[in-house]
Write an enzyme that holds these catalytic residues in place. Sequence first.
Site, PDB file in Angstrom:
ATOM      1  N   HIS A  84       0.820  -1.221   0.000  1.00 37.18           N
ATOM      2  CA  HIS A  84       0.000   0.000   0.000  1.00 37.18           C
ATOM      3  C   HIS A  84       0.854   1.271   0.000  1.00 37.18           C
ATOM      4  O   HIS A  84       0.335   2.372  -0.046  1.00 37.18           O
ATOM      5  CB  HIS A  84      -0.947   0.035   1.206  1.00 37.18           C
ATOM      6  CG  HIS A  84      -0.253   0.336   2.497  1.00 37.18           C
ATOM      7  ND1 HIS A  84       0.408  -0.614   3.218  1.00 37.18           N
ATOM      8  CD2 HIS A  84      -0.094   1.499   3.183  1.00 37.18           C
ATOM      9  CE1 HIS A  84       0.938  -0.054   4.300  1.00 37.18           C
ATOM     10  NE2 HIS A  84       0.656   1.225   4.308  1.00 37.18           N
TER      11      HIS A  84
HETATM   12  C1  UD1 Z   1      -2.234   5.692   5.223  1.00 37.06           C
HETATM   13  C2  UD1 Z   1      -0.987   6.328   5.809  1.00 37.06           C
HETATM   14  C3  UD1 Z   1       0.126   5.289   5.868  1.00 37.06           C
HETATM   15  C4  UD1 Z   1      -0.318   4.043   6.596  1.00 37.06           C
HETATM   16  C5  UD1 Z   1      -1.613   3.529   5.988  1.00 37.06           C
HETATM   17  C6  UD1 Z   1      -2.152   2.380   6.788  1.00 37.06           C
HETATM   18  C7  UD1 Z   1      -0.483   8.694   5.378  1.00 37.06           C
HETATM   19  C8  UD1 Z   1       0.318   9.628   4.558  1.00 37.06           C
HETATM   20  N1  UD1 Z   1      -0.499   7.411   4.965  1.00 37.06           N
HETATM   21  O1  UD1 Z   1      -1.921   5.285   3.889  1.00 37.06           O
HETATM   22  O2  UD1 Z   1       1.232   5.828   6.559  1.00 37.06           O
HETATM   23  O3  UD1 Z   1       0.674   3.067   6.450  1.00 37.06           O
HETATM   24  O4  UD1 Z   1      -2.595   4.577   5.999  1.00 37.06           O
HETATM   25  O5  UD1 Z   1      -2.972   1.577   6.018  1.00 37.06           O
HETATM   26  O6  UD1 Z   1      -1.083   9.103   6.350  1.00 37.06           O
HETATM   27  N2  UD1 Z   1      -8.988   4.700   0.579  1.00 37.06           N
HETATM   28  C9  UD1 Z   1     -10.168   4.021   0.490  1.00 37.06           C
HETATM   29  N3  UD1 Z   1     -10.849   3.786   1.658  1.00 37.06           N
HETATM   30  C10 UD1 Z   1     -10.431   4.211   2.866  1.00 37.06           C
HETATM   31  C11 UD1 Z   1      -9.230   4.910   2.934  1.00 37.06           C
HETATM   32  C12 UD1 Z   1      -8.509   5.143   1.783  1.00 37.06           C
HETATM   33  O7  UD1 Z   1     -10.608   3.609  -0.581  1.00 37.06           O
HETATM   34  O8  UD1 Z   1     -11.118   3.948   3.876  1.00 37.06           O
HETATM   35  C13 UD1 Z   1      -8.220   4.922  -0.669  1.00 37.06           C
HETATM   36  C14 UD1 Z   1      -8.488   6.298  -1.292  1.00 37.06           C
HETATM   37  O9  UD1 Z   1      -8.474   6.150  -2.676  1.00 37.06           O
HETATM   38  C15 UD1 Z   1      -7.275   7.092  -0.860  1.00 37.06           C
HETATM   39  C16 UD1 Z   1      -6.181   6.034  -0.809  1.00 37.06           C
HETATM   40  O10 UD1 Z   1      -6.839   4.847  -0.383  1.00 37.06           O
HETATM   41  O11 UD1 Z   1      -6.952   8.131  -1.740  1.00 37.06           O
HETATM   42  C17 UD1 Z   1      -5.071   6.375   0.154  1.00 37.06           C
HETATM   43  O12 UD1 Z   1      -5.582   6.596   1.483  1.00 37.06           O
HETATM   44  P1  UD1 Z   1      -4.726   7.437   2.549  1.00 37.06           P
HETATM   45  O13 UD1 Z   1      -5.385   7.389   3.867  1.00 37.06           O
HETATM   46  O14 UD1 Z   1      -4.403   8.752   1.980  1.00 37.06           O
HETATM   47  O15 UD1 Z   1      -3.366   6.652   2.584  1.00 37.06           O
HETATM   48  P2  UD1 Z   1      -3.051   5.120   2.831  1.00 37.06           P
HETATM   49  O16 UD1 Z   1      -2.371   4.582   1.624  1.00 37.06           O
HETATM   50  O17 UD1 Z   1      -4.220   4.402   3.342  1.00 37.06           O
HETATM   51  N1  UDP Z   2      -3.834  -5.455   8.726  1.00 39.07           N
HETATM   52  C1  UDP Z   2      -5.087  -6.013   8.787  1.00 39.07           C
HETATM   53  N2  UDP Z   2      -5.663  -6.443   7.621  1.00 39.07           N
HETATM   54  C2  UDP Z   2      -5.040  -6.351   6.415  1.00 39.07           C
HETATM   55  C3  UDP Z   2      -3.742  -5.780   6.371  1.00 39.07           C
HETATM   56  C4  UDP Z   2      -3.168  -5.328   7.549  1.00 39.07           C
HETATM   57  O1  UDP Z   2      -5.676  -6.151   9.870  1.00 39.07           O
HETATM   58  O2  UDP Z   2      -5.616  -6.767   5.405  1.00 39.07           O
HETATM   59  C5  UDP Z   2      -3.237  -4.955   9.994  1.00 39.07           C
HETATM   60  C6  UDP Z   2      -1.882  -5.541  10.335  1.00 39.07           C
HETATM   61  O3  UDP Z   2      -2.013  -6.713  11.104  1.00 39.07           O
HETATM   62  C7  UDP Z   2      -1.244  -4.414  11.129  1.00 39.07           C
HETATM   63  C8  UDP Z   2      -1.819  -3.173  10.497  1.00 39.07           C
HETATM   64  O4  UDP Z   2      -3.010  -3.578   9.834  1.00 39.07           O
HETATM   65  O5  UDP Z   2      -1.641  -4.451  12.484  1.00 39.07           O
HETATM   66  C9  UDP Z   2      -0.832  -2.621   9.515  1.00 39.07           C
HETATM   67  O6  UDP Z   2      -1.440  -1.663   8.750  1.00 39.07           O
HETATM   68  P1  UDP Z   2      -0.875  -1.177   7.347  1.00 39.07           P
HETATM   69  O7  UDP Z   2      -0.055  -2.218   6.730  1.00 39.07           O
HETATM   70  O8  UDP Z   2      -2.061  -0.700   6.585  1.00 39.07           O
HETATM   71  O9  UDP Z   2      -0.041   0.122   7.751  1.00 39.07           O
HETATM   72  P2  UDP Z   2       1.449   0.408   8.259  1.00 39.07           P
HETATM   73  O10 UDP Z   2       1.743  -0.474   9.408  1.00 39.07           O
HETATM   74  O11 UDP Z   2       2.360   0.218   7.092  1.00 39.07           O
HETATM   75  O12 UDP Z   2       1.407   1.842   8.644  1.00 39.07           O
END
Ligand code: UD1
Ligand code: UDP
Length: 363
Positions: free
Chosen positions: A203
Amino acid sequence: MRVCSVVGARPQFVKAAVVSRKLRDVGEEILVHTGQHYDEELSDVFFDELDIPEPEYNLGVESDTHGRQTAAMIAELEPVVEAEDPDALLLYGDTNSTLAGAIVGSKRDLLVAHVEAGLRSENRSMPEEINRILTDHAADYCFAPSEEAVANLAAEGVTDGVYLTGDVMYDAILDARERSRRQSTIVEDVGLEEGAFVLATVHRASNTDDRANLAAIVDGLAASPRPVVFPAHPRTVASLREYGLWKRATEQLEVIEPQGYLDFVRLLDAAERVATDSGGVQKEAFFLGTRCLTLREETEWVETVECGWNRLVGPDERAIREGLHADWEPASNPHPYGDGTAGERIVGLLEEQLAADASVQTL
Ligand code: UD1
Ligand code: UDP
């Protein structure tokens, strides 16, 4: 003690669950969800499974550019903090929700506490790296998960208010591993065999927003000698479709919805190895004794690489393929992230520090 906790994204729900439980035993918590993650499988499922109380506020700030999203969170959070007047603001990790909290707290001269402080990937093009640095420097209390994190802070001149607490995700996984073994049937449901599949997650912006990197990851994973199950983040699904890689991915990998925490932990526990660009998943793999290939060039969880449980393969098709075929034995089994009581320590320190601070103010 009245503490306002700010969460917004999936890993923060896992971390906050550990601390919230302890916090509410000894004080009052005002839980604020920024709304950064809003899909049921990225948000609600964690509140249900981890028994996290319904947030007192949901700011409803959804996806946008980084600047607009962070600005909207700041604008929505400030009046909440003003109305609630907590003793401290508690922040987790490195997301835009964390940074928004750090800015609101420091501008209002509130005590700001940062859980998971001091991590550094040394890659400043990563949005999370900037969020971490700014939050650590704005915080009054930095709760560091490891000695390495304490040293990183010291190298930047941050020494006051730094506490080595261990990692709250370790606390979380100790409980979740047993529960998931009892409750989850995901391995059988997806038609997998314990110990005979690879789990993959992607992601990180540097992978999802770059066609060449994402294609290399799909092709590298497709060369696995074992089936690959791939719970796909919505942004990854969107990119796979946009770049015309969806068919290639779904034909060669078992692409499934993002999973709830317990099912995900079960998959990670049962997997032969994992390939991921997630920070949390690298660490959880280490806790569960599952070897990890990290789809990035660097990591902030350096201890997992040093002891041989984690290998940095980057978004490189050949390195991923080789990593999936290689057999290797981790060199050692250290415990750099505490003893599973980080949540308790953090709450104890908050109580102690807030009481000391109040007595100074009344002098
Ligand atoms: C965010 C965090 C990242 C973290 C991750 C955990 C930042 C900069 N990034 O990344 O550090 O590792 O969360 O998973 O804060 N979207 C959906 N549904 C949702 C949320 C997001 O469809 O409920 C899609 C949207 O298209 C959005 C994209 O995901 O534009 C990115 O979402 P965003 O929250 O900006 O960043 P993550 O990649 O989720
Ligand atoms: N996780 C989850 N379901 C998924 C993928 C991740 O429950 O399909 C959990 C995982 O066990 C961990 C957290 O989400 O606790 C990690 O989140 P993510 O990888 O989105 O973000 P990051 O840790 O890189 O910020």
